[in-house]
Design an enzyme around this catalytic site. Structure first.
Site, PDB file in Angstrom:
ATOM      1  N   GLU A  55      -1.511  10.903   1.813  1.00  0.00           N
ATOM      2  CA  GLU A  55      -2.743  10.549   2.537  1.00  0.00           C
ATOM      3  C   GLU A  55      -2.727   9.091   2.982  1.00  0.00           C
ATOM      4  O   GLU A  55      -3.085   8.753   4.110  1.00  0.00           O
ATOM      5  CB  GLU A  55      -3.980  10.770   1.649  1.00  0.00           C
ATOM      6  N   CYS A  86      -6.083  11.998  -4.598  1.00  0.00           N
ATOM      7  CA  CYS A  86      -6.316  11.234  -5.832  1.00  0.00           C
ATOM      8  C   CYS A  86      -7.430  10.215  -5.597  1.00  0.00           C
ATOM      9  O   CYS A  86      -7.858   9.980  -4.449  1.00  0.00           O
ATOM     10  CB  CYS A  86      -5.025  10.540  -6.277  1.00  0.00           C
ATOM     11  N   CYS A  89      -6.698   7.363  -3.126  1.00  0.00           N
ATOM     12  CA  CYS A  89      -6.716   7.797  -1.723  1.00  0.00           C
ATOM     13  C   CYS A  89      -8.137   8.058  -1.234  1.00  0.00           C
ATOM     14  O   CYS A  89      -8.464   7.766  -0.083  1.00  0.00           O
ATOM     15  CB  CYS A  89      -5.848   9.040  -1.542  1.00  0.00           C
TER      16      CYS A  89
HETATM   17  N1  THU Z   1       0.407  12.655  -4.431  1.00  0.00           N
HETATM   18  C1  THU Z   1       0.036  12.629  -3.114  1.00  0.00           C
HETATM   19  O1  THU Z   1       0.862  12.373  -2.230  1.00  0.00           O
HETATM   20  N2  THU Z   1      -1.258  12.898  -2.814  1.00  0.00           N
HETATM   21  C2  THU Z   1      -2.201  13.270  -3.717  1.00  0.00           C
HETATM   22  O2  THU Z   1      -3.331  13.485  -3.350  1.00  0.00           O
HETATM   23  C3  THU Z   1      -1.849  13.396  -5.124  1.00  0.00           C
HETATM   24  C4  THU Z   1      -0.513  12.910  -5.509  1.00  0.00           C
HETATM   25  C5  THU Z   1       1.810  12.404  -4.762  1.00  0.00           C
HETATM   26  C6  THU Z   1       2.089  11.120  -5.466  1.00  0.00           C
HETATM   27  C7  THU Z   1       3.384  11.435  -6.181  1.00  0.00           C
HETATM   28  O3  THU Z   1       4.466  11.228  -5.286  1.00  0.00           O
HETATM   29  C8  THU Z   1       3.278  12.918  -6.476  1.00  0.00           C
HETATM   30  O4  THU Z   1       2.276  13.428  -5.619  1.00  0.00           O
HETATM   31  C9  THU Z   1       2.918  13.237  -7.921  1.00  0.00           C
HETATM   32  O5  THU Z   1       1.819  12.539  -8.332  1.00  0.00           O
END
Ligand code: THU
Length: 129
Positions: A55, A86, A89
């Site tokens: 994101e 998360c 984000c």
């Molecule tokens: N991750 C994202 O890209 N977006 C999210 O909303 C949650 C987590 C990624 C971060 C990391 O590379 C992997 O997912 C595991 O946490």
């Protein structure tokens, strides 16, 4: 822009996820107020804390190109489950999404849409004078 179309962009972006540590691939696609689409994927690093979520990757690309107002963002992962942004984000997106929404899809192709305000009530705002 149909949510299904934005989801398709997010899935395409997920193909470029660099996630050798978590093995959790994520893709995102955001729609700007002007109608432009920017995509992103998660990019991890051996120094884990340096990793970035899909994101924020998409948001960085948009803002760095001069687009600072987002209408919606679609997020998918290879988990098959709805992948909610998360906390970092959510706060990051709130800076550029007034009345914006988050679009998610599960493995059955069922789409859920939330307002960002619903996912992040009481957004932090920096008060200065
Ligand atoms: N991750 C994202 O890209 N977006 C999210 O909303 C949650 C987590 C990624 C971060 C990391 O590379 C992997 O997912 C595991 O946490």
């Amino acid at each position: 822009m149909e949510n299904e179309v934005l989801i398709t962009y997010a899935k395409k972006a997920m193909e470029n996820a660099y996630a050798p540590y978590s093995r959790f691939s994520v893709g995102a696609a955001l729609l700007t107020r002007e109608g432009e689409i920017f995509t992103g994927c998660n990019v991890e690093n051996a120094s884990y804390g340096a990793s970035i979520c899909a994101e924020r990757c998409a948001a960085m690309k948009a803002v760095s190109e001069g687009y600072t107002s987002f209408v919606k963002i679609a997020v998918v992962s290879d988990s098959g489950e709805y992948t909610y942004p998360c906390g970092i984000c959510r706060q990051f997106l709130a800076e550029f999404m007034e009345n914006g929404s988050v679009v998610l899809e599960d493995k059955n192709g069922k789409i859920r849409e939330y307002s960002l305000a619903e996912l992040l009530p009481h957004t932090f705002v920096l008060l200065t004078d």
